[in-house]
Structures are given as structure tokens and as C-alpha cells.
Design an enzyme around this catalytic site. Sequence first.
Site, mmCIF file in Angstrom:
data_model
loop_
_atom_site.group_PDB
_atom_site.id
_atom_site.type_symbol
_atom_site.label_atom_id
_atom_site.label_comp_id
_atom_site.label_asym_id
_atom_site.label_seq_id
_atom_site.Cartn_x
_atom_site.Cartn_y
_atom_site.Cartn_z
ATOM 1 C CB SER A 97 2.655 2.276 -9.578
ATOM 2 O OG SER A 97 2.748 1.053 -9.643
ATOM 3 C CG LEU A 99 -1.810 -1.144 1.419
ATOM 4 C CD1 LEU A 99 -2.872 -1.051 2.416
ATOM 5 C CD2 LEU A 99 -2.730 -1.369 -0.161
ATOM 6 C CG HIS A 139 -3.192 0.972 -2.410
ATOM 7 N ND1 HIS A 139 -1.726 1.100 -2.455
ATOM 8 C CD2 HIS A 139 -3.533 0.354 -3.516
ATOM 9 C CE1 HIS A 139 -1.349 0.114 -3.506
ATOM 10 N NE2 HIS A 139 -2.629 -0.251 -4.043
ATOM 11 C CD GLN A 176 -8.507 9.914 -13.673
ATOM 12 O OE1 GLN A 176 -8.810 11.006 -12.870
ATOM 13 N NE2 GLN A 176 -7.637 10.437 -14.513
ATOM 14 C CE LYS A 177 -0.286 4.307 -11.678
ATOM 15 N NZ LYS A 177 -0.469 2.702 -11.878
HETATM 16 P P1 AMP Z 1 -3.643 -2.180 -6.932
HETATM 17 O O1 AMP Z 1 -3.168 -2.607 -5.454
HETATM 18 O O2 AMP Z 1 -2.639 -1.629 -7.830
HETATM 19 O O3 AMP Z 1 -4.448 -3.282 -7.496
HETATM 20 O O4 AMP Z 1 -4.514 -0.823 -6.689
HETATM 21 C C1 AMP Z 1 -5.860 -1.004 -5.627
HETATM 22 C C2 AMP Z 1 -6.588 0.265 -6.270
HETATM 23 O O5 AMP Z 1 -5.769 1.462 -5.755
HETATM 24 C C3 AMP Z 1 -7.040 0.487 -7.439
HETATM 25 O O6 AMP Z 1 -8.388 0.938 -7.651
HETATM 26 C C4 AMP Z 1 -5.883 1.322 -7.959
HETATM 27 O O7 AMP Z 1 -6.594 2.246 -9.338
HETATM 28 C C5 AMP Z 1 -5.775 2.247 -6.861
HETATM 29 N N1 AMP Z 1 -4.727 3.092 -7.097
HETATM 30 C C6 AMP Z 1 -3.282 2.609 -7.361
HETATM 31 N N2 AMP Z 1 -2.519 3.659 -7.195
HETATM 32 C C7 AMP Z 1 -3.166 4.801 -7.207
HETATM 33 C C8 AMP Z 1 -2.973 6.306 -7.471
HETATM 34 N N3 AMP Z 1 -1.497 6.523 -7.283
HETATM 35 N N4 AMP Z 1 -3.889 7.064 -6.976
HETATM 36 C C9 AMP Z 1 -5.088 6.623 -6.851
HETATM 37 N N5 AMP Z 1 -5.592 5.358 -6.744
HETATM 38 C C10 AMP Z 1 -4.433 4.414 -6.918
#
Ligand code: AMP
Length: 296
Positions: free
Chosen positions: A199, A47, A51, A162-163
Site C-alpha cells: 500500500s 506506485l 500497482h 482486490q486490495k
Molecule cells: P491506489 O493508488 O491506492 O488508488 O490504488 C490503485 C489501484 O491499485 C487500485 O485498484 C488498488 O486496488 C490497486 N492496488 C493497490 N495496492 C494493491 C496491492 N497490494 N495489490 C494489488 N492491487 C493493489
Amino acid sequence: LKTNTETDGPTADRPQLVADVAELRTVIGNVRATGQRIGLVPTMGALHEGHLSLVRTSRSDCDYTVVTVFVNPTQFGPHEDFKRYPRTLDADLAALAEYGVDLVFAPTSDAMYPQGSSTFIETPQVAKTLEGQCRPGHFRGVATVVLKLFNLVQAHISYFGQKDYQQCLVIRRMVDDLNVPIAIRMCPIVREADGLAMSSRNRYLNDQERQQAVAIPRSLQLAEQLVAAGERDTRTIVDAMQRTLDSAGITRVDYVAIAGAESLEALSRLDRESVALIAAYVGKTRLIDNHLLSNF
Ligand code: AMP
């Protein structure tokens, strides 16, 4: 009288950690019986602030927030980074405690797919382009696991970033098409000070790659500037974006695209709400980013 600081130290409680599907159902059943609004934040862990911004939004909208941490094998291609994807559950739990998350669901693959995986969502049209083309089967795995999480957590609202813009559209369409009783909220992209979208994969970058990676948000900013200056020809904008990546040494580009914001159709002229999207490798790390273009 003693103050909290004198007696208890930090007051943050760790969220309840659940790995078992049956236990999750029991806890959720009890929460729903009290009439609380449940917010869900699906994640793959490792995280960061991106997140946590979703968590904050859920906390302010809902009475009870569930974060799921699951690195879903069915959304990774055979040559992708499933095995080396960062897994940092202890640090994740500590971060979530600060935010007053109520429950963390962190199942094993066996708990999520006890009989293997044989039933899948067939993804909507919006999943066929861009990421869908570069990562065959990715959205099928995403849509399937997200629907499973919706069924398990029975949240009122689920939060996505939105990423992963195309992912948001795929999930929204799935929820509409299948009448899933949940609202989908898309939250803004959280960026580092220099513009790089946060990310979990950024931790793969070495110092030099980390510097190169800034060309991705710069390229999106350039698109924004060109549109603000009146440019409407998408080829011209995409070429300029490509050159920005190229001059930073980012040469392995999966796509630089400008597409309709609602269904991601290719556009030759900017005549509606649209989105600029990039997927590119910095070293061995594949990064994605996007920016909405609405300035016309
Ligand atoms: P992930 O753990 O990469 O699957 O991401 C989980 C959630 O967090 C997803 O809805 C992503 O779009 C969101 N997320 C990841 N990176 C960002 C970011 N930099 N800004 C906003 N939301 C994010």
C-alpha cells in the site's frame, strides 16, 4: 554489427506524460482510430508492486496501456490524509517506463474539476457498508472520478486491485447500472514477503508499526484456517481475528467483518462465497486488507 547493449544502454522509453484533458482526448482519439485495445490502470501514484501487477496484466491483455496518477480530493474526508498523501511522480514515471506503459495521465485537480465539483455519482447499495460507513462520501468521490476517467480514456478494460475489494464491487455495479462500455478486471492482492498487503500508505509506518501491521494479514490467515477446520460461525471467526489484532497492539479497529463476496451483506453463518475484511489503524495509519473465503 553492434548489439543494443553496446549502443543504446537501457532501451526503456518513458511513457508519454499528459496533464491536459484536451490533449488526452486527441491522443486517445488517434489510438482508438487505429483499432487498438486500450487498458486503463487508475492510481493515486506512489506506485509499488501492487500497482505494477495491474500494469503488467493490462500490458499482456491490451495493445495500449494508460496509467492515471491522480490524488483525487473528492474521495478524502476532511480529516484524512489528502495533503500528506505521497506524491512521487518522477519515480512513478521511471517505474512505469520499465513496464512499457504508453501514456501516463497525471492531471491537476483544476484540470479534473475546472468548475469545482458539483455532479456526483450516487453510489449503489454495496457502497453503504464497511468503508462506506467509516468514510462517508469516499465512494461517491471514487465512483465519480473513476467514471470521469472512463469517459476520458475510453479504455476497453480497466484494472483494479482486490486490495480495495469493496471499491471493485462499487465500480462493477456502477458500470453495470449505467451501461458504461468497459470491462472491469479485479487483480490479486500483492503482498510483502511477510504478508502485509502493499500500500502507498505503508510508507507512513515506523519500524515498530511495520511489525505490528503483520497482524492484519495474520488475522485473515487465521480466518482461512478456521474455515478450513470446519468453523462456520462468523462471530467465532471474527472474535478470533479481533484477538489476533489486539494481541499485536492494534486496538483502533474500524471493522473486522465477514460478508457475502458479491454484495457484502453481513453473514452469521458461512453458507456462501464470502470475504473477510479488516480496516484498522496502526499508529495513525489506517490500513485495509481482505481475503476471500471459499473453502466450503
Ligand atoms: P491506489 O493508488 O491506492 O488508488 O490504488 C490503485 C489501484 O491499485 C487500485 O485498484 C488498488 O486496488 C490497486 N492496488 C493497490 N495496492 C494493491 C496491492 N497490494 N495489490 C494489488 N492491487 C493493489
